[in-house]
Design an enzyme around this catalytic site. Structure first.
Site, short mmCIF file in Angstrom:
data_model
loop_
_atom_site.label_atom_id
_atom_site.label_comp_id
_atom_site.label_asym_id
_atom_site.label_seq_id
_atom_site.Cartn_x
_atom_site.Cartn_y
_atom_site.Cartn_z
CG ASP A 139 41.81 9.05 17.19
OD1 ASP A 139 41.40 9.00 18.11
OD2 ASP A 139 41.61 8.95 15.99
C1 BGC Z 1 38.73 10.11 16.79
C2 BGC Z 1 38.88 11.61 16.80
C3 BGC Z 1 38.44 11.85 18.23
C4 BGC Z 1 38.93 10.43 19.49
C5 BGC Z 1 38.39 11.49 20.73
C6 BGC Z 1 38.54 9.36 18.42
O1 BGC Z 1 37.67 7.65 18.16
O2 BGC Z 1 38.59 9.24 15.56
O3 BGC Z 1 38.25 12.19 15.96
O4 BGC Z 1 38.91 13.11 18.56
O5 BGC Z 1 38.26 9.74 19.50
O6 BGC Z 1 37.56 11.44 21.48
#
Ligand code: BGC
Length: 733
Positions: free
Chosen positions: A261
């Site tokens: 993530d």
């Molecule tokens: C979130 C994810 C997301 C990623 C990319 C993160 O902060 O937890 O769900 O896909 O950012 O934007």
């Protein structure tokens, strides 16, 4: 490219080029625009990013994406891959995930993902960070709005439907994209409901309840998986070998791309778990995490050091890079790196109109009628209606994950929506009545103030309109800034200022129908006492108000079923229907005070999982089972008759729950959803609905975490919701 050609390509790469493939960057690094969804660290240490970087996240301008690809390919042999958060629609914005789950309609859910892929693929986006299938049972958590609810079976069905919808049969087709299931694992279970917090969970509960939806996505051949921010029993999920290797790669055989993530690589150091980013890099590699999103841990500085130290071998790097190349190959990017940049204009308007029609239908299928006293709804077409509440002039019911390309320009507010229905001949008034929240309260993000500070004026207007109306439709609920990432709440109620307005309206008119907007289950105890009717529409997307008017005026019926239990009080969460038996569940009489309970509220939810009314009445009778004995390789059938006693032909969502009465040394859930069917029953018609039961459906992870079924007694419920009590018994022999 053939496997051999890919191998040759891999062998021709320098170490820097290989490592570059494993690094994912925001377009900001190249001075381009994109959506930032985490910390933006300017100091990311990768040399000459433009040539080495393997993928870009959250870029929303086709022309610029094309340009970046061009600049990149001037220096690199490997095309960039573009990945975005496309969560519930791209141009056509569908209702948010809990509403999609509420449809209990796998085909429709799949169709929404199919449409999304068709709209986003010609934009140049190759992969979406969706579906999010984190089971969430604690409505304080802000990201409840992104998942499919509290239930393992329902979430697994949704996971499969979404992956199949996005990916189709062939990733190289012009209208398919790669799906990325997230957040692996257990992200939806922070112990106190605060986003990012730790998860401590028994292996058995994890396997029985939380892991199956990710597994369903893997079984549906999802191309990618994203690790999560949380720790699992103390170890960050991003470097948790038990989940990433033992379970995901070895047990489930996942051979797709794993990505961190946003910055969750670097966060291992901040969590005090590693001594350096080089150590984290080595651990990520050990965990077969192929791409590091935005933390730079996979730069030459850290990963390069780990390789130099002998903590990471070039073979391990090759293994990760090969999976990335394989994905690019499956998408057809080597044949033509520009093939996807066609622009949305390639979708003819007639096709777009069909997409909108699906979104509009999804509003009715995904909205749940919680109450309808005196059959207040649907509203007669010539009735005098007062629309009141802060959402009255809102024309954006799409939420923050539908940034930039969501069809906001065609989003109508309720007044404009009513005016599109030529047949409505009543008198309609509109007043905001109050702001979304008390504007004096200190919130980090505040919604706009629809009253512009003139609270008394708008309140007086709303009361006057209510006095003169046959029916009041209150448009109220949580503003969208109350949910989403990093937006947990302790008090999951509707803002006080809206409840105060409701009381004042109720004092002058009792015919109140509430249209409830929300991103999580809310406490509706007081609201339910005042409203005769409630339709929970969640955040219904770009066709929101048209869909709401369809239901209000009876063109359609709200036919959703809740994917969560709705508590009576905030303190009841985490709350879910499938709690395991405790031994203190049902003491009666003089010992009742030793029952599992709170002293200040009931055990039951106000509205249970699976619950939902409709504009007609369905009556269940004659529950029966084909045999009360089930053999290991046999099948038995449980059936019920359902009669539509009303005057409207509608669909009912029939649910199969099973309770395992006794298991060796471990308690089992009070019941578990094992199947469902949406059946259309004409007015006055009676239909028989049947479910088959076989031994594999009764398997669970036992005391020693073996996946088994145990002989003995079970109960089958064919039911309209999870707290329905009638069941038939059978025995597994
Ligand atoms: C979130 C994810 C997301 C990623 C990319 C993160 O902060 O937890 O769900 O896909 O950012 O934007």
């Amino acid at each position: 490219m053939t496997k051999n050609e890919l191998k040759e390509l891999l062998n021709s790469l320098t170490l820097e080029e290989k490592i570059g493939q494993m690094f994912q960057a925001l377009p900001h690094i190249f001075g381009e625009q994109g959506a930032i969804t985490g910390i933006f660290d300017e100091k990311i240490e990768v040399d000459d990013l433009i040539s080495v970087v393997g993928s870009i996240l959250n870029m929303y301008d086709t022309e610029r994406m094309k340009n970046l690809q061009k600049q990149h390919l001037e220096k690199s042999k490997i095309p960039l891959i573009f990945m975005n958060d496309i969560i519930h629609g791209f141009n056509t914005i569908f209702p948010i995930s809990p509403a999609l789950a509420s449809t209990f309609d796998a085909e429709l859910i799949k169709e929404t993902a199919r449409i999304t892929a068709k709209e986003v693929a010609p934009f140049g986006v190759n992969a979406t960070y969706s579906p999010m299938v984190d089971i969430s049972r604690d409505a304080r958590w802000g990201r409840v709005c992104e998942g499919y609810g509290e239930d393992t079976y329902l979430s697994s069905v949704c996971a499969k439907a979404m992956v199949e919808g996005y990916q189709g049969d062939d990733l190289s087709a012009d209208d398919t994209i790669a799906a990325c299931v997230k957040h692996f694992a257990l992200y939806g279970a922070p112990y106190d409901g605060r986003d990012y917090n730790n998860v401590d969970m028994s292996e058995r509960m994890m396997r029985n309840d939380y892991l199956p939806p990710y597994k369903a996505a893997v079984d549906a051949k999802v191309a990618m998986i994203m690790t999560s921010f949380n720790t699992i029993n103390g170890v960050p999920a991003t470097i948790n070998k038990h989940t990433n290797i033992d379970i995901l790669r070895n047990e489930w055989g996942f051979d797709g791309v794993s990505i961190t993530d946003y910055g969750s690589g670097k966060a291992c150091y901040s969590a005090g778990v590693t001594e350096s980013h080089a150590e984290t890099a080595a651990l990520l590699i050990e965990n077969k995490v192929d791409i590091d999103m935005m933390s730079g841990v996979y730069g030459m500085k850290h990963l390069g050091k780990a390789i130099k130290n002998g903590d990471v071998s070039v073979e391990q790097i090759d293994d990760c890079v090969m999976r990335i190349l394989d994905l690019k190959n499956k998408l057809g990017l080597f044949e033509d790196p520009y093939r996807y940049f066609k622009g949305s204009a390639v979708i003819p308007e007639a096709e777009r109109a069909k997409h909108r029609a699906v979104a509009r239908k999804t509003v009715s299928e995904g909205s749940t009628l919680l109450k309808n006293d005196d059959k207040l709804l649907p509203i007669k077409k010539d009735a005098k209606v007062a629309f009141i509440g802060p959402f009255v002039y809102e024309n954006d019911l799409t939420t923050h994950w539908s940034q930039i390309h969501g069809e906001r320009e065609i989003g109508l507010n309720v007044k404009e929506a009513v005016e599109t229905f030529g047949e409505l001949t009543g008198e309609y008034s509109y007043s905001v009545g109050c702001p979304y929240i008390n504007m004096n309260e200190a919130y980090e993000d505040k919604p706009n103030d629809p009253c512009n500070g003139e609270y008394e004026k708008y309140e007086a207007e709303a009361i006057k309109n209510a006095e003169n109306a046959d029916v009041v439709v209150m448009l109220m609920g949580e503003p969208s800034v109350f949910f989403g990432e990093s937006r947990s709440r302790t008090d999951i109620t509707i803002p006080q200022v809206q409840m105060e307005l409701l009381k004042k309206i109720h004092a002058v008119n009792k015919n109140i129908a509430v249209i409830l907007f929300n991103g999580r289950p809310l406490v509706l105890t007081e609201l339910s006492e005042m409203a005769k009717s409630i339709i929970d529409v969640w955040y219904p997307g770009s066709q929101g108000y048209l869909g709401i008017c369809d239901m209000l005026f009876g063109y359609t019926s709200p036919s959703g079923r809740l994917p969560f239990c709705f508590p009576r009080k905030s303190g009841q969460v985490p709350l879910y229907y499938s709690n395991i038996l405790t031994g203190h569940d049902n003491y009666e009489g003089q010992f009742s005070k030793y029952t599992l309970r709170y002293i200040d509220t009931l055990n039951t939810p106000l509205y249970p999982f699976g619950f939902g009314l409709s504009y007609t009445d369905f009556e269940y009778s004659n529950l029966r089972i084909s045999s009360d004995k089930l053999t290991k390789d046999g099948t038995i059938t449980v059936s019920v008759d359902i009669e539509n006693k009303g005057e409207r032909s509608e669909s009912e969502t029939v649910q199969l729950y099973i309770k395992d009465e006794r298991a060796k040394l471990v308690s089992r859930p009070t019941k578990e959803l094992k199947g469902f069917k949406r059946v259309f029953i004409k007015a006055g018609e009676k239909k028989t609905v049947s479910f088959e039961i076989n031994e594999p459906m009764l398997r669970f992870y036992d005391k020693d975490c073996n996946f088994v079924s145990e002989k003995g007694k079970f109960h089958a419920f064919v039911a309209p919701h999870s707290y329905y009590e009638k069941s038939v018994e059978f025995e597994l022999i």
